[in-house]
Design an enzyme around this catalytic site. Structure first.
Site, PDB file in Angstrom:
ATOM      1  CG  ASN A  87      -8.244   0.820 -10.212  1.00 24.61           C
ATOM      2  OD1 ASN A  87      -7.222   0.195  -9.986  1.00 24.61           O
ATOM      3  ND2 ASN A  87      -8.262   2.156 -10.230  1.00 24.61           N
ATOM      4  CE1 TYR A 152      -4.888  -0.622  -0.753  1.00 22.17           C
ATOM      5  CE2 TYR A 152      -3.088  -2.204  -0.653  1.00 22.17           C
ATOM      6  CZ  TYR A 152      -3.919  -1.386  -1.387  1.00 22.17           C
ATOM      7  OH  TYR A 152      -3.794  -1.329  -2.749  1.00 22.17           O
ATOM      8  CB  ALA A 154      -8.339  -6.480   6.355  1.00 20.68           C
ATOM      9  CB  ILE A 185       2.286  -0.754  -9.729  1.00 23.95           C
ATOM     10  CG1 ILE A 185       1.845  -2.223  -9.663  1.00 23.95           C
ATOM     11  CG2 ILE A 185       2.040  -0.171 -11.118  1.00 23.95           C
ATOM     12  CD1 ILE A 185       2.581  -3.156 -10.605  1.00 23.95           C
TER      13      ILE A 185
END
Length: 243
Positions: A87, A152, A154, A185
């Site tokens: 994450n 980001y 990519a 989110i």
């Protein structure tokens, strides 16, 4: 099914990573809580309140040797890693014409190379056990792209390709590898945005609302329980992209 399993979550101090760690703790899993700068005592206490063990460990996953070190430490403590959730991620947004090489490399190194580093160091143990779950957090922009986020997008698109390749390599060993691609989110980052920007974001979503970190966490738990789903990208975006 997940009771007493060991779940390693990178970038788990806040946001989506925090929600994922808590969700697995509720399932009875022991949590390795990775962070780069700091993690709150309150989060550790909350995880342990579910009767599981929580091992917080600092480490920058973009560093190959540091990733190896924290994986080895987790295995020393718990014996094995059953579920890896990649994450950890950073953003350094900007238009292509102004984006520096340093900003491009920094995002790719954490988001993409960091995920590779962690998979590389857990995979041998999973192969020996002939079981394991790898969940990579991608993004909607890795699928559809986004102006101002070349680096980001990519990195997140790369995660999708890596997920599918890893899944093909290790499926015969009882290991699954999937990606989750969140849409917009609610996080600390979106909480700081102007109301007008949030309205513009919401207008792009058929469900007309932002998702919650818990939506991603529930999907991660579902994938960890699913033994016949692999190489997939699960889109959690309120219908913003229907792939």
């Amino acid at each position: 099914m997940l009771k007493e399993k060991t779940v390693f979550v990178t970038g788990a101090a806040k946001g989506i990573g925090k929600a994922i760690a808590i969700a697995f703790a509720k399932e009875g899993s022991n949590i390795v809580l990775n962070y780069r700068s700091a993690v709150s005592d309150e989060l550790i206490a909350e995880i342990e309140s579910y009767g599981v063990k929580c091992f917080p460990i600092q480490g920058d996953v973009s560093d190959f040797e540091k990733a190896k070190e924290i994986v080895e430490k987790a295995i020393e403590i718990f014996g094995s890693i059953d579920v890896l959730v990649n994450n950890a991620g950073v953003t350094k947004d900007g238009l292509l014409m102004r984006m520096t090489e340093q900003d491009f490399d920094a995002v790719l190194n954490t988001n993409l190379k960091g995920s590779f580093n962690m998979i590389r160091h857990v995979i041998n143990g999973m192969i020996k056990k002939r079981s394991g779950t790898i969940i990579n957090i991608s993004s909607i922009v890795g699928v559809i792209g986004n102006a101002g986020q070349v680096n980001y997008a990519a990195s997140k698109a790369g995660i999708i390709g890596m997920t599918k390749s890893v899944a093909r390599e290790v499926a015969s060993r009882g290991i699954t590898c999937n990606a989750i691609a969140p849409g917009f989110i609610e996080t600390d980052m979106t909480a700081g945005l102007k109301e007008e920007i949030v309205k513009q974001m919401t207008a792009q979503i058929p469900m007309k609302k932002l998702g919650k970190a818990e939506d991603i966490a529930q999907t991660a738990v579902f994938l960890a329980k699913s033994q016949y789903i692999t190489g997939q990208v699960i889109h959690v975006n309120g219908g913003m992209a229907m792939c």
